[in-house]
Enzyme design. Sequence first.
Site, PDB file in Angstrom:
ATOM      1  N   CYS A   1     -25.328 -49.979   5.232  1.00  0.00           N
ATOM      2  CA  CYS A   1     -26.375 -48.995   4.957  1.00  0.00           C
ATOM      3  C   CYS A   1     -27.002 -48.537   6.281  1.00  0.00           C
ATOM      4  O   CYS A   1     -27.050 -49.291   7.254  1.00  0.00           O
ATOM      5  CB  CYS A   1     -27.445 -49.611   4.058  1.00  0.00           C
ATOM      6  SG  CYS A   1     -28.730 -48.422   3.573  1.00  0.00           S
TER       7      CYS A   1
ATOM      8  N   ASP B   1     -30.021 -48.204   6.780  1.00  0.00           N
ATOM      9  CA  ASP B   1     -31.313 -48.886   6.903  1.00  0.00           C
ATOM     10  C   ASP B   1     -31.444 -49.570   8.272  1.00  0.00           C
ATOM     11  O   ASP B   1     -30.571 -50.326   8.686  1.00  0.00           O
ATOM     12  CB  ASP B   1     -31.432 -49.927   5.781  1.00  0.00           C
ATOM     13  CG  ASP B   1     -32.836 -50.489   5.656  1.00  0.00           C
ATOM     14  OD1 ASP B   1     -33.423 -50.350   4.581  1.00  0.00           O
ATOM     15  OD2 ASP B   1     -33.334 -51.078   6.644  1.00  0.00           O
TER      16      ASP B   1
ATOM     17  N   CYS C   1     -32.468 -52.160  -1.273  1.00  0.00           N
ATOM     18  CA  CYS C   1     -31.997 -50.918  -0.636  1.00  0.00           C
ATOM     19  C   CYS C   1     -32.735 -49.697  -1.223  1.00  0.00           C
ATOM     20  O   CYS C   1     -32.759 -49.497  -2.437  1.00  0.00           O
ATOM     21  CB  CYS C   1     -30.492 -50.774  -0.850  1.00  0.00           C
ATOM     22  SG  CYS C   1     -29.796 -49.281  -0.111  1.00  0.00           S
TER      23      CYS C   1
ATOM     24  N   ARG D   1     -33.044 -51.943   9.284  1.00  0.00           N
ATOM     25  CA  ARG D   1     -33.194 -53.407   9.326  1.00  0.00           C
ATOM     26  C   ARG D   1     -31.869 -54.139   9.218  1.00  0.00           C
ATOM     27  O   ARG D   1     -31.842 -55.376   9.220  1.00  0.00           O
ATOM     28  CB  ARG D   1     -34.105 -53.864   8.171  1.00  0.00           C
ATOM     29  CG  ARG D   1     -35.510 -53.313   8.247  1.00  0.00           C
ATOM     30  CD  ARG D   1     -36.227 -53.490   6.941  1.00  0.00           C
ATOM     31  NE  ARG D   1     -35.575 -52.746   5.862  1.00  0.00           N
ATOM     32  CZ  ARG D   1     -35.972 -52.750   4.598  1.00  0.00           C
ATOM     33  NH1 ARG D   1     -37.017 -53.480   4.244  1.00  0.00           N
ATOM     34  NH2 ARG D   1     -35.338 -52.029   3.682  1.00  0.00           N
TER      35      ARG D   1
HETATM   36 CO    CO Z   1     -30.163 -49.359   2.149  1.00  0.00          CO
END
Ligand code: CO
Length: 199
Positions: free
Chosen positions: A42, A44, A101, A46
């Site tokens: 992803c 993302d 997510c 993090r």
């Molecule tokens: Co995500």
Amino acid sequence: MTTIQHLFDNNKQWAEQTTKEDPNFFKNLSEQQSPKYLWIGCSDSRVPANELLGMQPGEVFVHRNIANQVIHTDLNCLSVIQYAVDVLKVQDIIVCGHYGCGGIGAALDNKSHGLIDNWLRHIEDVYRFHKEEMDVLTDEKERINLLCELNVIEQVANICNTTTLVNAWKNKQNTTVHGVVYNVHDGILKDLNVSTNRQ
Ligand code: CO
């Protein structure tokens, strides 16, 4: 206008520190990359591939998008897979989702988010495939986390069905596709035990 001077400063410091630890680091890396792993994760912030695997630059070939999807017609992702398998000959492909997510949550919340809704429709498809199992759960967090896992399993299947993997396995290339989920609360990867190798 903002400047990113602090990032250039960080970069210089990082390059100097890295060279101090290993004087040949950049020389070796600039000559070739031979990663054994392809990571599809992803976007993302993090969930950085190299860091959480404890790996250095040069060790993981990476593709990231919202909710770590492998869409049958996404030439970007398919090209990454083809290059990784046909040219780099990676031995393992890892699809990594992560609990909580935002993309998965957005696919479940019945709100409109603009253009990205088209991308998230694929996750709504995954929900529809597993509606019975999903609808047993009523807690929103639990529903999101289950769909995070189901989505990874679906993307593993999608990779296995790409022309690249079908042909690689036909040619006896030893490539295994794995599905894992990362927990941002403790930094631990969970193996979903869906590893596939049809060589
Ligand atoms: Co995500």
